[in-house]
Design a protein around this motif. Structure first.
Motif, short mmCIF file in Angstrom:
data_model
loop_
_atom_site.label_atom_id
_atom_site.label_comp_id
_atom_site.label_asym_id
_atom_site.label_seq_id
_atom_site.Cartn_x
_atom_site.Cartn_y
_atom_site.Cartn_z
N GLY B 295 0.82 -1.21 0.00
CA GLY B 295 0.00 0.00 0.00
C GLY B 295 0.85 1.26 0.00
N LEU B 296 1.90 1.24 0.85
CA LEU B 296 2.80 2.40 0.92
C LEU B 296 3.48 2.64 -0.41
CD1 LEU B 296 4.65 1.90 4.33
CD2 LEU B 296 3.14 3.80 3.75
N GLU B 297 3.99 1.56 -0.99
CA GLU B 297 4.73 1.66 -2.24
C GLU B 297 3.84 2.15 -3.37
OE1 GLU B 297 8.00 1.23 -3.01
OE2 GLU B 297 8.41 1.11 -0.88
N ALA B 298 2.56 1.76 -3.31
CA ALA B 298 1.64 2.16 -4.37
C ALA B 298 1.20 3.61 -4.18
CB ALA B 298 0.43 1.23 -4.38
N GLY B 299 1.66 4.21 -3.06
CA GLY B 299 1.31 5.60 -2.81
C GLY B 299 -0.10 5.75 -2.30
N LEU B 300 -0.67 4.64 -1.83
CA LEU B 300 -2.00 4.72 -1.27
C LEU B 300 -1.87 5.16 0.17
CD1 LEU B 300 -3.19 1.28 -2.57
CD2 LEU B 300 -3.65 3.50 -3.61
N ASP B 301 -2.86 5.87 0.65
CA ASP B 301 -2.74 6.25 2.06
C ASP B 301 -3.49 5.27 2.94
OD1 ASP B 301 -5.27 7.17 1.37
OD2 ASP B 301 -4.48 9.17 0.97
N ASN B 311 -2.84 -11.61 -4.15
CA ASN B 311 -2.33 -12.95 -3.91
C ASN B 311 -0.97 -13.19 -4.52
OD1 ASN B 311 -4.47 -13.71 -2.40
ND2 ASN B 311 -5.68 -14.36 -4.17
N SER B 312 -0.58 -12.30 -5.41
CA SER B 312 0.65 -12.54 -6.13
C SER B 312 1.83 -12.64 -5.20
CB SER B 312 0.87 -11.38 -7.11
OG SER B 312 2.21 -11.37 -7.51
N THR B 317 6.29 -4.36 -10.04
CA THR B 317 7.62 -3.90 -10.46
C THR B 317 7.96 -2.56 -9.83
OG1 THR B 317 6.89 -4.81 -12.55
CG2 THR B 317 9.06 -3.75 -12.53
N GLY B 318 9.19 -2.46 -9.37
CA GLY B 318 9.66 -1.19 -8.83
C GLY B 318 9.37 -1.01 -7.35
N HIS B 319 8.54 -1.87 -6.78
CA HIS B 319 8.24 -1.74 -5.36
C HIS B 319 9.37 -2.32 -4.50
CE1 HIS B 319 3.58 -1.26 -5.42
NE2 HIS B 319 4.19 -0.41 -6.23
N ARG B 320 9.63 -1.65 -3.38
CA ARG B 320 10.58 -2.21 -2.42
C ARG B 320 9.92 -3.40 -1.72
NH1 ARG B 320 12.08 3.57 0.09
NH2 ARG B 320 10.04 3.95 -0.79
N GLN B 345 18.72 -3.17 -4.01
CA GLN B 345 18.53 -3.24 -5.47
C GLN B 345 17.10 -2.93 -5.85
OE1 GLN B 345 19.92 -7.16 -6.37
NE2 GLN B 345 22.05 -6.57 -5.97
N ALA B 346 16.19 -3.45 -5.01
CA ALA B 346 14.79 -3.23 -5.32
C ALA B 346 14.41 -1.75 -5.19
CB ALA B 346 13.91 -4.07 -4.40
N ILE B 347 15.17 -1.04 -4.36
CA ILE B 347 14.87 0.38 -4.18
C ILE B 347 15.22 1.16 -5.45
CG2 ILE B 347 15.56 2.47 -2.91
CD1 ILE B 347 15.97 0.58 -0.49
N GLU B 348 16.30 0.74 -6.07
CA GLU B 348 16.72 1.46 -7.28
C GLU B 348 15.78 1.16 -8.43
OE1 GLU B 348 21.40 1.19 -6.00
OE2 GLU B 348 20.67 0.00 -7.68
N ILE B 349 14.90 2.08 -8.63
CA ILE B 349 13.91 1.87 -9.71
C ILE B 349 14.61 2.15 -11.03
CG2 ILE B 349 11.67 2.57 -10.57
CD1 ILE B 349 11.06 3.51 -7.67
N LYS B 350 14.56 1.22 -11.92
CA LYS B 350 15.22 1.25 -13.24
C LYS B 350 16.73 1.45 -13.08
CE LYS B 350 11.10 2.77 -15.55
NZ LYS B 350 10.37 3.97 -15.92
#
Lengths: 145, 350
Positions: B295-301, B311-312, B317-320, B345-350
């Motif tokens: 939720g945080l990574e998606a920018g949802l509050d 479930n995935s 992609t791009g989420h920590r 590594q996951a933090i570094e987006i692209k």
């Protein structure tokens, strides 16, 4: 037995560090309080468990209050007691959020009071008659676990 | 009032009125009964410790965990528990609060001579509480903190190679939890919350040696022993219950203990599994921390709080993400957590 402990600390056991307190000790003399003399007594007040934040962030205070106060029906005087001190603190020492300290005549549940290092529940609580150079400690027991 | 003599030694002056019993005791007798009661909680039944066990004390720098570290050090020597004790602290990343209390823990490390491990939300989740509050606001930030801390403690313990965490939860805390679980109708937690030790197959053992210790006595102990602890602005909830009826707290724990679940109810309860994404123990496909983090990574509050059951097993992609939880990967105290590189590594987006 506890005497076999070899753990030595240099703390005050009150839950604050010098960095979190405005001044380690301050002399507070409100305008209406005369300096110690015949008619007044000196009381040392200390705060622990974060309570000093309600008292200008000063954990330690020395104050002067009258030795005798009028009794309930104003017909005579009686020695000053904890009830008077708590009331005095609310009007003279408390800097914010009175509801965090006071509850009716007394202090909020969850605040531990020590009179000369004894649990005030053993000393008569609000009825305890104060003497010159008594040391009163108020510690909040809430949170910060 | 004339000084009251101690009701135990009958010689020294009583300085403490014990809330549990009303007993009036002197300083030395108070230390002795307090420590002995904690010892009794520890050895009751099969006992919570095994000889030679490595035990992490969840240390916040607050009064409860500081007194726990002190009392456990004393009892470990006095009764020869043979424990290997560690201090484990979680740095939630709260400027002006946790940084101060961590200084206290570092002081305790010196005073008690116990090794200290600090694990931060930032290194584990890529988020500090400061940043989380910036995003979700103040209202619900405790949910994040609670979920993240619980998992961080387990991961810190795994890194220390420790199989047992003790926390400073006291009788007042447990009574509060009993009431909360009754009000929520949470039968599963009600059954667990009064246990001195909780453990299931996949979780690290957790114990509460202060289960029967009143908050008042913990504070008295810290004060009389002049222990170094830290308390901040800490005066939220009133303790009215204890004022009305001093034995109420222990009474509530006893009533929570006597709740028994019928077999049919127990069968209906959710089985535990492991999180598809990070391997931590969970009752759903995703553990709470992963769900919140997504939720945080998606920018949802606040919608992050609704348990989205994505479930995935792979984060978008791009989420920590949180490193895989490996219970028995004994990485050692001095080394950084395995998997941090992956997280970075996951933090570094692209």
């Amino acid at each position: 037995m506890s005497t076999s402990d070899d753990i030595i600390t240099t703390s005050n056991g009150l839950g604050y560090t010098s960095s979190s307190a405005a001044h380690p000790e301050s002399l507070v003399k409100p305008p209406q309080a005369p300096s110690a003399g015949e008619d007044t007594i000196e009381i040392k007040i200390e705060f622990g468990g974060g309570l000093h934040l309600l008292f200008s962030s000063q954990p330690s205070h020395k104050i002067h209050i009258p030795r005798n106060i009028p009794n309930d029906d104003n017909t005579a005087t009686q020695p000053v007691n904890m009830r008077y001190l708590v009331k005095w603190m609310k009007s003279n020492l408390l800097s914010e959020r009175e509801e965090m300290f006071g509850d009716g005549d007394g202090v909020r549940p969850g605040i531990l009071v020590l009179i000369n290092d004894a649990d005030w529940e053993l000393e008569g609580e609000l009825e305890y008659e104060l003497r010159d150079r008594d040391e009163i400690v108020f510690i909040s027991t809430l949170h910060g676990g | 009032m004339p000084p009251t003599p101690c009701s135990l030694c009958h010689t020294a002056r009583a300085l403490v009125k014990r809330p549990k019993t009303g007993q009036q005791v002197c300083k030395d007798c108070f230390f002795e009964v307090f420590e002995t009661e904690v010892h009794n909680t520890i050895v009751e039944g099969k006992g919570i410790f095994e000889r030679g066990e490595k035990v992490a004390i969840g240390a916040s720098g607050g009064k409860d965990s500081t007194v726990l570290a002190h009392v456990l050090s004393v009892l470990n020597k006095r009764y020869h528990y043979g424990l290997d004790l560690f201090l484990l602290s979680i740095d939630e990343g709260i400027t002006g609060y946790r940084d101060d209390s961590l200084e206290t823990v570092k002081q305790n490390q010196i005073e008690y001579g116990l090794p200290l491990k600090i694990l931060s939300y930032n290194e584990l989740y890529g988020w500090t509480m400061d940043k989380i509050v910036e995003q979700v606001g103040r209202r619900n930030n405790c949910t994040f903190c609670g979920v993240f801390r619980r998992q961080a403690l387990d991961r810190g313990a795994a890194q220390l190679g420790v199989d047992h965490i003790v926390t400073g939860h006291n009788a007042d805390d447990i009574a509060e939890t009993v009431l909360m679980n009754i009000m929520r109708g949470d039968i599963a937690r009600l059954g667990r919350c009064t246990a001195v030790t909780t453990q299931s197959e996949d979780t690290i053992k957790r114990s509460k040696p202060f289960k029967y210790a009143y908050e008042k006595e913990i504070v008295m102990y810290a004060y009389f022993k002049k222990l170094t602890y830290f308390s901040t602005e800490c005066i939220y909830s009133p303790d009215d219950l204890e004022a009305i009826r001093p034995s109420a707290i222990v009474d509530i724990i006893h009533s929570g203990e006597s709740f028994q679940l019928e077999q049919s109810v127990q069968k209906g309860m959710k089985a535990m599994q492991t999180c598809l994404r990070c391997g931590y123990i969970s009752s759903n496909d995703l553990c709470k921390a992963c769900a919140l983090l997504e939720g945080l990574e998606a920018g949802l509050d606040r919608s992050a709080l609704r348990q989205t059951q994505a479930n995935s097993s792979n984060a978008p992609t791009g989420h920590r993400t949180i490193p895989m939880f490996e219970r028995y990967s004994n990485v050692g105290a001095s080394q950084p957590a395995e998997g941090i590189e992956k997280a970075v590594q996951a933090i570094e987006i692209k």
